[in-house]
Design a protein around this motif. Sequence first.
Motif, PDB file in Angstrom:
ATOM      1  N   GLU A 123       0.814  -1.219   0.000  1.00 20.60           N
ATOM      2  CA  GLU A 123       0.000   0.000   0.000  1.00 20.60           C
ATOM      3  C   GLU A 123       0.847   1.269   0.000  1.00 20.60           C
ATOM      4  OE1 GLU A 123       0.365  -1.521   4.221  1.00 20.60           O
ATOM      5  OE2 GLU A 123      -0.185  -2.423   2.311  1.00 20.60           O
ATOM      6  N   LEU A 124       2.082   1.189   0.498  1.00 21.88           N
ATOM      7  CA  LEU A 124       2.946   2.369   0.521  1.00 21.88           C
ATOM      8  C   LEU A 124       3.605   2.619  -0.840  1.00 21.88           C
ATOM      9  CD1 LEU A 124       3.420   4.381   2.757  1.00 21.88           C
ATOM     10  CD2 LEU A 124       5.523   3.209   3.327  1.00 21.88           C
ATOM     11  N   TRP A 125       3.345   1.752  -1.800  1.00 18.89           N
ATOM     12  CA  TRP A 125       3.961   1.878  -3.114  1.00 18.89           C
ATOM     13  C   TRP A 125       2.925   1.989  -4.225  1.00 18.89           C
ATOM     14  CZ3 TRP A 125       8.940   2.776  -2.571  1.00 18.89           C
ATOM     15  CH2 TRP A 125       9.565   2.321  -1.404  1.00 18.89           C
ATOM     16  N   GLU A 126       1.666   2.195  -3.869  1.00 14.74           N
ATOM     17  CA  GLU A 126       0.610   2.296  -4.877  1.00 14.74           C
ATOM     18  C   GLU A 126       0.846   3.489  -5.796  1.00 14.74           C
ATOM     19  OE1 GLU A 126      -2.996   2.596  -2.591  1.00 14.74           O
ATOM     20  OE2 GLU A 126      -2.931   0.472  -2.027  1.00 14.74           O
ATOM     21  N   ALA A 127       0.445   3.345  -7.054  1.00 14.30           N
ATOM     22  CA  ALA A 127       0.624   4.419  -8.035  1.00 14.30           C
ATOM     23  C   ALA A 127      -0.040   5.713  -7.581  1.00 14.30           C
ATOM     24  CB  ALA A 127       0.094   3.984  -9.399  1.00 14.30           C
ATOM     25  N   SER A 128      -1.196   5.617  -6.933  1.00 13.14           N
ATOM     26  CA  SER A 128      -1.881   6.835  -6.490  1.00 13.14           C
ATOM     27  C   SER A 128      -1.077   7.571  -5.419  1.00 13.14           C
ATOM     28  CB  SER A 128      -3.284   6.505  -5.973  1.00 13.14           C
ATOM     29  OG  SER A 128      -3.218   5.583  -4.895  1.00 13.14           O
ATOM     30  N   LEU A 129      -0.396   6.829  -4.556  1.00 11.18           N
ATOM     31  CA  LEU A 129       0.441   7.479  -3.541  1.00 11.18           C
ATOM     32  C   LEU A 129       1.693   8.065  -4.186  1.00 11.18           C
ATOM     33  CD1 LEU A 129       0.870   8.294  -0.627  1.00 11.18           C
ATOM     34  CD2 LEU A 129       1.864   6.025  -0.201  1.00 11.18           C
ATOM     35  N   MET A 130       2.266   7.372  -5.165  1.00  4.62           N
ATOM     36  CA  MET A 130       3.435   7.918  -5.861  1.00  4.62           C
ATOM     37  C   MET A 130       3.052   9.201  -6.602  1.00  4.62           C
ATOM     38  SD  MET A 130       5.923   5.930  -4.976  1.00  4.62           S
ATOM     39  CE  MET A 130       5.052   5.863  -3.413  1.00  4.62           C
ATOM     40  N   ALA A 131       1.818   9.268  -7.110  1.00  2.00           N
ATOM     41  CA  ALA A 131       1.339  10.500  -7.752  1.00  2.00           C
ATOM     42  C   ALA A 131       1.225  11.627  -6.730  1.00  2.00           C
ATOM     43  CB  ALA A 131      -0.008  10.251  -8.438  1.00  2.00           C
ATOM     44  N   GLU A 132       0.801  11.304  -5.510  1.00  2.45           N
ATOM     45  CA  GLU A 132       0.742  12.324  -4.443  1.00  2.45           C
ATOM     46  C   GLU A 132       2.145  12.810  -4.087  1.00  2.45           C
ATOM     47  OE1 GLU A 132      -1.571  14.099  -2.920  1.00  2.45           O
ATOM     48  OE2 GLU A 132      -3.218  13.150  -3.994  1.00  2.45           O
ATOM     49  N   VAL A 133       3.096  11.883  -4.039  1.00  4.74           N
ATOM     50  CA  VAL A 133       4.483  12.279  -3.773  1.00  4.74           C
ATOM     51  C   VAL A 133       4.926  13.279  -4.839  1.00  4.74           C
ATOM     52  CG1 VAL A 133       6.885  11.455  -3.774  1.00  4.74           C
ATOM     53  CG2 VAL A 133       5.128  10.194  -2.491  1.00  4.74           C
ATOM     54  N   ALA A 134       4.681  12.959  -6.096  1.00  2.00           N
ATOM     55  CA  ALA A 134       5.071  13.860  -7.188  1.00  2.00           C
ATOM     56  C   ALA A 134       4.351  15.203  -7.076  1.00  2.00           C
ATOM     57  CB  ALA A 134       4.778  13.213  -8.541  1.00  2.00           C
ATOM     58  N   ALA A 135       3.068  15.181  -6.730  1.00  2.00           N
ATOM     59  CA  ALA A 135       2.301  16.423  -6.616  1.00  2.00           C
ATOM     60  C   ALA A 135       2.813  17.302  -5.474  1.00  2.00           C
ATOM     61  CB  ALA A 135       0.821  16.110  -6.402  1.00  2.00           C
ATOM     62  N   HIS A 136       3.460  16.695  -4.494  1.00  2.00           N
ATOM     63  CA  HIS A 136       4.004  17.430  -3.354  1.00  2.00           C
ATOM     64  C   HIS A 136       5.521  17.588  -3.459  1.00  2.00           C
ATOM     65  CE1 HIS A 136       0.038  16.436  -1.703  1.00  2.00           C
ATOM     66  NE2 HIS A 136       0.208  17.541  -0.996  1.00  2.00           N
ATOM     67  N   THR A 137       6.030  17.612  -4.687  1.00  3.98           N
ATOM     68  CA  THR A 137       7.456  17.801  -4.932  1.00  3.98           C
ATOM     69  C   THR A 137       7.648  19.048  -5.776  1.00  3.98           C
ATOM     70  OG1 THR A 137       7.783  15.398  -4.924  1.00  3.98           O
ATOM     71  CG2 THR A 137       9.547  16.736  -5.867  1.00  3.98           C
ATOM     72  N   LYS A 138       8.562  19.891  -5.350  1.00  9.65           N
ATOM     73  CA  LYS A 138       8.875  21.093  -6.120  1.00  9.65           C
ATOM     74  C   LYS A 138       9.494  20.716  -7.455  1.00  9.65           C
ATOM     75  CE  LYS A 138       9.829  23.948  -2.065  1.00  9.65           C
ATOM     76  NZ  LYS A 138      10.864  24.654  -1.303  1.00  9.65           N
TER      77      LYS A 138
END
Length: 164
Positions: A106-121
């Motif tokens: 669950e910590l590697w789901e595509a939707s979470l990786m998209a959130e990581v990207a959205a919260h990256t400068k």
Amino acid sequence: ELGFGTGLNLLVSLAAWRRSGQFGILHYTSFEAFPLSPDQMIPAHEAFAPLQELAGELAPLWGSRITLPDLRFELILGDARDTLPEWSGQADAWFLDGFSPAKNPELWEASLMAEVAAHTKTGGSCATYTAAGFVRRGLQAGGFEVTRCPGFGRKRHMTQGFKP
């Protein structure tokens, strides 16, 4: 950071920050669903002799927030799938250090990786010890340019990403 664990990434980051002669404050935010207690964290740090002095400095401060002249640390408790979308911050760099994808998918789901990207400068980065293809594809789908590169220690490969 996803997956605070023993706080080792924080210790290494703050040590590097101080050695580099940076001015200003290191802002470090970590997301953790199952935080360890200080009594569990402190013995884990004993295996890292170069960090002993810094680990001793932070030991009495472990909690959800630490404020020092050169550090602003916040531990956000809860499932990152719920807490990261609510976070208003933008990271320069991410440590993606949840348990292995096989043990904690669950910590590697595509939707979470998209959130990581959205919260990256823009110009920000991410790194993880895993080289699993679905993790790389999730980071790419989120907007990172991803590379599989040589790992450390017994790890043959790891993943690094950059947000253009």
